[in-house]
Design a protein around this motif. Sequence first.
Motif, PDB file in Angstrom:
ATOM      1  N   TYR A 264      12.226  81.751  -1.428  1.00 21.83           N
ATOM      2  CA  TYR A 264      12.487  80.271  -1.315  1.00 21.83           C
ATOM      3  C   TYR A 264      12.798  79.500  -2.543  1.00 21.83           C
ATOM      4  CZ  TYR A 264      11.717  75.394   0.628  1.00 21.83           C
ATOM      5  OH  TYR A 264      11.749  74.068   0.852  1.00 21.83           O
ATOM      6  N   VAL A 265      14.012  78.943  -2.756  1.00 23.79           N
ATOM      7  CA  VAL A 265      15.035  78.498  -1.840  1.00 23.79           C
ATOM      8  C   VAL A 265      16.302  79.634  -2.380  1.00 23.79           C
ATOM      9  CG1 VAL A 265      14.754  76.143  -1.521  1.00 23.79           C
ATOM     10  CG2 VAL A 265      15.910  76.717  -3.419  1.00 23.79           C
ATOM     11  N   SER A 266      17.152  79.615  -1.526  1.00 26.92           N
ATOM     12  CA  SER A 266      18.340  80.658  -1.739  1.00 26.92           C
ATOM     13  C   SER A 266      19.197  80.251  -2.869  1.00 26.92           C
ATOM     14  CB  SER A 266      19.271  80.510  -0.501  1.00 26.92           C
ATOM     15  OG  SER A 266      20.439  81.380  -0.571  1.00 26.92           O
ATOM     16  N   GLY A 267      19.112  81.171  -3.847  1.00 31.44           N
ATOM     17  CA  GLY A 267      20.039  80.725  -5.247  1.00 31.44           C
ATOM     18  C   GLY A 267      21.718  80.390  -4.792  1.00 31.44           C
ATOM     19  N   HIS A 268      22.022  81.636  -3.775  1.00 30.07           N
ATOM     20  CA  HIS A 268      23.336  81.479  -3.488  1.00 30.07           C
ATOM     21  C   HIS A 268      23.523  80.083  -2.681  1.00 30.07           C
ATOM     22  CE1 HIS A 268      27.176  82.934  -3.267  1.00 30.07           C
ATOM     23  NE2 HIS A 268      26.990  84.324  -3.127  1.00 30.07           N
ATOM     24  N   SER A 269      22.650  79.730  -1.889  1.00 33.22           N
ATOM     25  CA  SER A 269      23.015  78.334  -1.151  1.00 33.22           C
ATOM     26  C   SER A 269      22.864  77.289  -2.145  1.00 33.22           C
ATOM     27  CB  SER A 269      21.728  78.229  -0.242  1.00 33.22           C
ATOM     28  OG  SER A 269      21.787  79.064   0.806  1.00 33.22           O
ATOM     29  N   VAL A 270      22.335  77.200  -3.297  1.00 35.53           N
ATOM     30  CA  VAL A 270      22.018  76.122  -4.203  1.00 35.53           C
ATOM     31  C   VAL A 270      23.284  75.958  -4.867  1.00 35.53           C
ATOM     32  CG1 VAL A 270      20.843  75.352  -6.282  1.00 35.53           C
ATOM     33  CG2 VAL A 270      19.679  76.208  -4.448  1.00 35.53           C
ATOM     34  N   ILE A 271      23.793  77.248  -5.499  1.00 38.86           N
ATOM     35  CA  ILE A 271      24.677  77.000  -6.472  1.00 38.86           C
ATOM     36  C   ILE A 271      26.122  76.960  -5.932  1.00 38.86           C
ATOM     37  CG2 ILE A 271      23.483  78.224  -8.451  1.00 38.86           C
ATOM     38  CD1 ILE A 271      26.308  80.349  -7.038  1.00 38.86           C
ATOM     39  N   SER A 272      26.384  77.402  -4.441  1.00 36.32           N
ATOM     40  CA  SER A 272      27.355  77.407  -3.839  1.00 36.32           C
ATOM     41  C   SER A 272      27.894  75.988  -3.573  1.00 36.32           C
ATOM     42  CB  SER A 272      27.530  78.192  -2.507  1.00 36.32           C
ATOM     43  OG  SER A 272      27.438  79.764  -2.985  1.00 36.32           O
ATOM     44  N   SER A 273      26.618  75.383  -3.078  1.00 35.85           N
ATOM     45  CA  SER A 273      26.906  73.819  -2.449  1.00 35.85           C
ATOM     46  C   SER A 273      27.342  72.894  -3.458  1.00 35.85           C
ATOM     47  CB  SER A 273      25.479  73.457  -1.798  1.00 35.85           C
ATOM     48  OG  SER A 273      25.534  74.011  -0.324  1.00 35.85           O
TER      49      SER A 273
END
Length: 450
Positions: free
Chosen positions: A353-362
């Motif tokens: 927690y939290v997803s790195g891919h989610s953070v940097i993609s958004s």
Amino acid sequence: MKKFFVLLCAVSLFACKHKSGDYAKYTSDPLLYSKTVKRLNDVVLYNNFSPVVASRNYAYANIAAYECIVAGDSAYQSLSGQIKHLPQMPKSDKSKTIDYHLAALLSFVKVGNAVTFPEGVLMDYYDELKNGADSAGMPSDVLKNTVAFSDTIVATVMKWSKGDNYAKTRSAEKFTVRQEDGRWIPTPPMYAQGMEPHWCDIRPLALDSCSQFLPPAPPTYNMKDSNSAYCKELMEIKRTVENLTNEQKQIADFFDDNPFNLHVTGHVMYATKKFSPPGHWMNIVGIAAQKSGADFDKTVAAYTETSIALFDGFIACWKAKYLHNTVRPETVINKLLDPAWQPYIQTPPFPSYVSGHSVISSASAEVMSHYFGDNFSYRDSSEREFGIPDRSFKSFRDAAQEASWSRLYGGIHFRSDLEQGNLVGKKIGEYIVGKLRIQTNSQNQLSLNK
């Protein structure tokens, strides 16, 4: 005869120094900049840089290139004073002819070379760029002036980069694994120690601090109550992986972005490599710039601001990861539900927690939407070299959402990791777009979206 020979030599020397040619067609080609970024991307790939370290490589190299653009184009504004501790950049000598596009290319390569390894890995390409300009007709004095100016930018950026605490984190204490329910422990097949546990100590670029956009605490670990939020999320992952559709598998494979995927067959171990998440998004910038017809300067600006979002996104994300230190789904499922269960893609070596891919993609999607538009459709061909078919997207935010949910399909993240990661990334991207003044006036700022 002797006088004629002397005259011929003088004419030849004058011609070499003052040769003419449309060398700007070579140096001003935005595709050349994208190819140059790809060169660094390949170095990052083949030398096993972690995603967070890779984001640092891209950020400093692009910032150096961007500051060369600023020196030659008054429509763009320096990042000095806008990002943490970046000093004033050296001024160019206006009495000398300088090709600022070539300076940007050379600066990107030289900084990229300095922050990666092995030593000198990009310098053959550096010489290739100079020789290309020379072959395209760049006069020798212009080439000399350009190299000299580039070197001043490189020296300034490199001196500034050394104050970001990176060297200090190389010798920091290793992460202590605690065998407690709900806390992260190493996962198979590598069982590697927690990656970059001190990355939140790295100096951010645009953010005030690594804690600026901290998400709320994740659902409390609770496997005793089948109706608990935690248990429901875990069972969702288990069922999803056990019933993956072909489309979900394609999405998980496309955004796997594992820079070091370890395969174990009996006593045989080998690794396969792909671009890490920041490398994937750097490729997407190049695809968007080419499709939109962006000129050289806008292309560099888009790469630079996206790389800043990637860099700061990882710093903020890693603060949350090691603050909450949550266990990966694979660990809980193997321990309590099914010891033979495996995720579809390999679990990376750090908390959930939290997803790195989610953070940097958004975060990247917000910056790129600012440059290329909210509904910029494109076909992502980044994964072709790894034998993975292209995927098409209606927008960058659409791609960011798919990248995020790929982690659920892959079996490596909880739903809350993704949802909160998306929110954090979106806030970071919006903050960076709102804070940084890339162009010198509001009218030009609006023109970035056209």
